[in-house]
Design an enzyme around this catalytic site. Structure first.
Site, PDB file in Angstrom:
ATOM      1  CG  ASP A   1     -35.479   6.505  15.442  1.00  0.00           C
ATOM      2  OD1 ASP A   1     -36.669   6.564  14.780  1.00  0.00           O
ATOM      3  OD2 ASP A   1     -34.397   7.487  15.622  1.00  0.00           O
TER       4      ASP A   1
ATOM      5  NE  ARG B   1     -39.502   2.744   7.205  1.00  0.00           N
ATOM      6  CZ  ARG B   1     -38.995   3.510   7.004  1.00  0.00           C
ATOM      7  NH1 ARG B   1     -38.607   5.663   7.868  1.00  0.00           N
ATOM      8  NH2 ARG B   1     -37.354   3.871   7.832  1.00  0.00           N
TER       9      ARG B   1
END
Ligand code: DOR
Ligand code: ZN
Ligand code: ZN
Length: 399
Positions: free
Chosen positions: A262, A22
């Site tokens: 993930d 992110r």
């Protein structure tokens, strides 16, 4: 420092080839600094970070920012994916050979972010450019969303599992394999999750490599949705026991090359929204090694196979230089584990600012007790040691 390794196992540095840190984006959820700290605490020496950030990593300027930033703040080694768009196919050939770039990522189905390259012609154009690894989110939910009458029926989380059905996943993966054959560009298929895909990919080893996620080897629907609600929602979804069994069979028979987490942090508030507004994605970078060691102790795979899938496998698939093995000419990256240590995974151990794990309350046997990065102890017994010393991993041509 003297290290007493009696009763411990020294493994080659384990790699998570699939994380979403992110950065740039929302540091209250995760950043390269916090996510690579979490990786060290969880026994990983390198992570490969996805490009669907805000903004996405799709051009030279954004990549340059990320390279510089990662070199300054990363606690473990890091590889960077660059994102394919409908407009950057020509530019990818130079982006993919830039410092620290592990692969081109193609989102052929829609997910978090707006990196969608969904039509065959655009995907083929991307595949014709470049020589490095190209990795696919192949599931084609996008085109099949029209078929989602299930969407508004009954239990919200079960709807999630049903409308992204097996057929959708298999169609998406078959399409990518067809394009790989047409363009003669080997494809890495990320997060394979259905029995139909494992069966198909078993016969495509000449053109495709595959990843399975720890979640699909650990959680089973519908129980996961009943107990976790939105904290079980991810793409591709947690599926039923038939697919879980097929995932383990694919690990055993050699269809699978890599295991990833993930890791996809979202704020609690977005995970707790009712379906379909609930954000898809689960944290996992810090829990990957403990959960896989628990699977080893349960007899689901050998420690050797786990190392093959989590060190040698990612190094081979992505062409990472000096990673994946304990040997002359390789970095002295080690993950030291205590196969007998029993411990319960708790939210308060999680270093990601979002502060949650879908495995909270899970008791595991097997735990990473130290992480050694290029010869220096970087984590020992839950403590980070020294300053950030992560570097960009270097990669070779693979195609
Ligand atoms: O569940 C998911 N979350 N799947 C993806 O493909 C993207 C990821 C994210 O970035 O949140
Ligand atoms: Zn994906
Ligand atoms: Zn992902």
């Amino acid at each position: 420092a003297v290290f007493d390794a009696r009763h411990l196992h020294v493994l080659p540095g384990l790699i998570d080839p699939h994380v979403h840190l992110r950065d740039p984006g929302d540091a209250t959820v995760e950043s390269i600094a916090t996510g690579t700290r979490a990786a060290l605490l969880g026994g990983l020496t390198a992570v490969f970070d996805m490009p669907n950030t805000s903004p996405a990593i799709t051009d030279a300027e954004r990549l340059a920012w990320k390279q510089d930033h990662a070199e300054r703040v990363a606690w473990c080694d890091i590889g960077l994916y660059v994102g394919a768009t409908k407009a950057n196919a020509e530019a990818l050939a130079s982006l993919e050979t830039a410092r620290g770039v592990c692969a081109v990522k193609v989102f052929a189905g829609s997910s978090t972010g707006d990196l969608l390259v969904e039509d065959d012609a655009s995907i083929a154009r991307v595949m014709r450019h470049g020589r490095r690894r190209i990795a696919f989110h192949s599931e084609d939910e996008y085109r099949l969303r029209a078929r989602a009458p299930l969407f508004n029926r009954g239990d919200p989380y079960r709807c999630h599992m049903e409308w992204r059905d097996e057929e959708c996943a298999a169609l998406g993966t078959r399409r990518i394999i067809a394009l790989a054959r047409e363009t003669r560009r080997p494809a890495h298929i990320l997060h394979v999750s259905t029995a139909a895909e494992y069966a198909y990919l078993r016969d495509c080893r000449d053109i495709a490599t595959s990843e399975v996620l720890v979640n699909h080897l650990t959680q089973i629907a519908p129980e996961a949705y009943d107990t976790l609600g939105g904290y079980a929602v991810m793409n591709p979804p947690i599926r039923d026991r038939r697919h879980y069994d097929a995932a383990w069979a694919a690990v055993a028979d050699g269809t699978i090359d890599t295991i990833g987490s993930d890791h996809a942090p979202h704020p609690r508030a977005k995970k707790e929204l009712p379906w379909p507004d609930c954000a898809a994605g689960l944290t996992g970078v810090q829990t990957l090694v403990p959960v896989m060691l628990d699977h080893v102790n349960a007899g689901r795979l050998t420690l050797g196979r786990m190392v093959d899938l989590m060190a040698a496998g990612p190094a081979r698939v992505y062409g990472a230089i000096g990673k994946g093995r304990i040997a002359a000419g390789y970095d002295a990256d080690f993950t030291i584990v205590d196969m007998r240590r029993q411990r319960t995974i708790e939210n308060d151990w999680i270093a990601s600012p979002c502060g949650w794990t879908p495995f909270a309350g899970k008791r595991v046997t097997g735990w990473p007790v130290a992480t050694v990065l290029r010869g220096g102890i970087a984590m020992r017994d839950d403590a980070i040691i020294g300053a950030p010393r992560g570097r960009l991993v270097r990669f070779l041509d693979t195609a």
